[in-house]
Design an enzyme around this catalytic site. Sequence first.
Site, PDB file in Angstrom:
ATOM      1  N   ASN A   9       0.876  -1.179   0.000  1.00 21.47           N
ATOM      2  CA  ASN A   9       0.000   0.000   0.000  1.00 21.47           C
ATOM      3  C   ASN A   9       0.911   1.226   0.000  1.00 21.47           C
ATOM      4  O   ASN A   9       1.521   1.535   1.020  1.00 21.47           O
ATOM      5  CB  ASN A   9      -0.885  -0.031   1.253  1.00 21.47           C
ATOM      6  CG  ASN A   9      -1.727   1.223   1.397  1.00 21.47           C
ATOM      7  OD1 ASN A   9      -1.778   2.049   0.478  1.00 21.47           O
ATOM      8  ND2 ASN A   9      -2.386   1.380   2.531  1.00 21.47           N
ATOM      9  N   LYS A  11       0.082   4.244  -0.190  1.00 22.54           N
ATOM     10  CA  LYS A  11      -0.563   5.395   0.474  1.00 22.54           C
ATOM     11  C   LYS A  11      -0.368   6.655  -0.389  1.00 22.54           C
ATOM     12  O   LYS A  11      -0.413   6.556  -1.606  1.00 22.54           O
ATOM     13  CB  LYS A  11      -0.031   5.552   1.903  1.00 22.54           C
ATOM     14  CG  LYS A  11      -0.164   4.241   2.700  1.00 22.54           C
ATOM     15  CD  LYS A  11       0.064   4.386   4.166  1.00 22.54           C
ATOM     16  CE  LYS A  11      -0.108   3.033   4.857  1.00 22.54           C
ATOM     17  NZ  LYS A  11       0.022   3.122   6.300  1.00 22.54           N
ATOM     18  N   HIS A  96      -9.461   1.189   4.868  1.00 20.34           N
ATOM     19  CA  HIS A  96      -8.176   1.338   5.563  1.00 20.34           C
ATOM     20  C   HIS A  96      -8.375   2.239   6.783  1.00 20.34           C
ATOM     21  O   HIS A  96      -9.157   3.193   6.732  1.00 20.34           O
ATOM     22  CB  HIS A  96      -7.122   1.930   4.618  1.00 20.34           C
ATOM     23  CG  HIS A  96      -5.753   1.844   5.198  1.00 20.34           C
ATOM     24  ND1 HIS A  96      -5.300   2.731   6.142  1.00 20.34           N
ATOM     25  CD2 HIS A  96      -4.748   0.942   5.011  1.00 20.34           C
ATOM     26  CE1 HIS A  96      -4.058   2.383   6.500  1.00 20.34           C
ATOM     27  NE2 HIS A  96      -3.708   1.301   5.821  1.00 20.34           N
ATOM     28  N   GLU A  98      -6.730   4.586   7.923  1.00 11.77           N
ATOM     29  CA  GLU A  98      -6.498   6.015   7.675  1.00 11.77           C
ATOM     30  C   GLU A  98      -7.734   6.657   7.041  1.00 11.77           C
ATOM     31  O   GLU A  98      -8.017   7.838   7.263  1.00 11.77           O
ATOM     32  CB  GLU A  98      -5.236   6.198   6.805  1.00 11.77           C
ATOM     33  CG  GLU A  98      -3.984   5.886   7.631  1.00 11.77           C
ATOM     34  CD  GLU A  98      -2.835   5.277   6.868  1.00 11.77           C
ATOM     35  OE1 GLU A  98      -2.816   5.326   5.629  1.00 11.77           O
ATOM     36  OE2 GLU A  98      -1.934   4.713   7.535  1.00 11.77           O
ATOM     37  N   GLU A 168      -5.290  -4.916  10.427  1.00 20.23           N
ATOM     38  CA  GLU A 168      -4.246  -3.927  10.663  1.00 20.23           C
ATOM     39  C   GLU A 168      -4.518  -3.216  11.987  1.00 20.23           C
ATOM     40  O   GLU A 168      -5.357  -2.303  12.033  1.00 20.23           O
ATOM     41  CB  GLU A 168      -4.225  -2.897   9.530  1.00 20.23           C
ATOM     42  CG  GLU A 168      -3.967  -3.500   8.170  1.00 20.23           C
ATOM     43  CD  GLU A 168      -3.388  -2.486   7.192  1.00 20.23           C
ATOM     44  OE1 GLU A 168      -2.312  -2.747   6.658  1.00 20.23           O
ATOM     45  OE2 GLU A 168      -4.004  -1.419   7.000  1.00 20.23           O
ATOM     46  N   GLY A 174       2.774   2.220  10.854  1.00 24.96           N
ATOM     47  CA  GLY A 174       3.745   3.305  10.725  1.00 24.96           C
ATOM     48  C   GLY A 174       4.433   3.680  12.022  1.00 24.96           C
ATOM     49  O   GLY A 174       5.077   4.716  12.117  1.00 24.96           O
ATOM     50  N   SER A 214       3.608  -2.221  10.342  1.00 26.33           N
ATOM     51  CA  SER A 214       5.060  -2.341  10.543  1.00 26.33           C
ATOM     52  C   SER A 214       5.598  -3.727  10.188  1.00 26.33           C
ATOM     53  O   SER A 214       6.511  -4.236  10.832  1.00 26.33           O
ATOM     54  CB  SER A 214       5.439  -1.954  11.980  1.00 26.33           C
ATOM     55  OG  SER A 214       5.098  -0.600  12.217  1.00 26.33           O
TER      56      SER A 214
HETATM   57  P1  13P Z   1       3.148   0.285   7.724  1.00 32.68           P
HETATM   58  O1  13P Z   1       3.658  -1.009   7.115  1.00 32.68           O
HETATM   59  O2  13P Z   1       3.876   1.490   7.232  1.00 32.68           O
HETATM   60  O3  13P Z   1       3.038   0.192   9.210  1.00 32.68           O
HETATM   61  O4  13P Z   1       1.647   0.459   7.155  1.00 32.68           O
HETATM   62  C1  13P Z   1       0.775  -0.603   7.222  1.00 32.68           C
HETATM   63  C2  13P Z   1      -0.436  -0.234   6.458  1.00 32.68           C
HETATM   64  O5  13P Z   1      -1.202   0.633   6.851  1.00 32.68           O
HETATM   65  C3  13P Z   1      -0.685  -0.932   5.191  1.00 32.68           C
HETATM   66  O6  13P Z   1      -1.957  -0.668   4.700  1.00 32.68           O
END
Ligand code: 13P
Length: 251
Positions: A9, A11, A96, A98, A168, A174, A214
């Site tokens: 992803n 982002k 997601h 976010e 997740e 992150g 992560s």
């Molecule tokens: P990270 O791997 O940067 O923690 O992000 C995970 C994520 O949100 C994938 O959709």
Amino acid sequence: MRKNIVAGNWKMNTTIPEGIELAKAVVAKSAEVPSDVKLIVATPFTHLYPVAQVLEGTAVSLSAENCADKEKGAYTGEVAANMLVSAGCEYTLLGHSERRQYYGETDAKLVEKTKIALANGLKVILCVGENLEEREADKHFEVCKTQTESVLYNFTAEDMKNIVIAYEPVWAIGTGKTATAEQAQEIHAYIRKVVADKFGAQVADDMTILYGGSCKPSNAKELFAQPDIDGGLIGGAALSADDFIQIALSF
Ligand code: 13P
């Protein structure tokens, strides 16, 4: 039937030229990955069409990061499922954390988005997961159950063949804090049970459930070794083709 998947992803990262270079690097290294591991890259809307040209004829699939909850029309700034298909997408991420946290995505909206995505032939990667407060209050099972049920219980066993779940935990995204393999496994097994309660053991057993948060080359092996973890949804580490492919080699 259950597939191993490693999905990146991206982002809101990379310009279009940078995204094209990243996709080319992923394709170049993808030959090292066994054919039973499916690779997917999820890119910003602007990158989909040019990245699709890079991925054409390769085993790497393309995903959007979001999709509109309406078919078409006067919805300024939205991108419809059939547009994603015409750009070359096979998948879309939906829900997601976010999007839930910053853009008010609700389970009710996700039902509409999933309906429209599936009706247009897109496969859906539905994200679920608790935040830190919920984890600390020991509500993680409840939160994942509610998110999974509220969306997926509106669909059929046949639809479930085109849906992947990504667990997740928001506190691991992150932050560098990964859920331990045991923490992830217990939730994955639980989500699979929530699927089984409605659709039966076979559908649940065939369901691909990814871990995200992560995930990186140093921890992927231990996570993917768990019986209910079928791969990863990778954020930061997917911005490096080397790390992304290293993760895909961790089964
Ligand atoms: P990270 O791997 O940067 O923690 O992000 C995970 C994520 O949100 C994938 O959709």
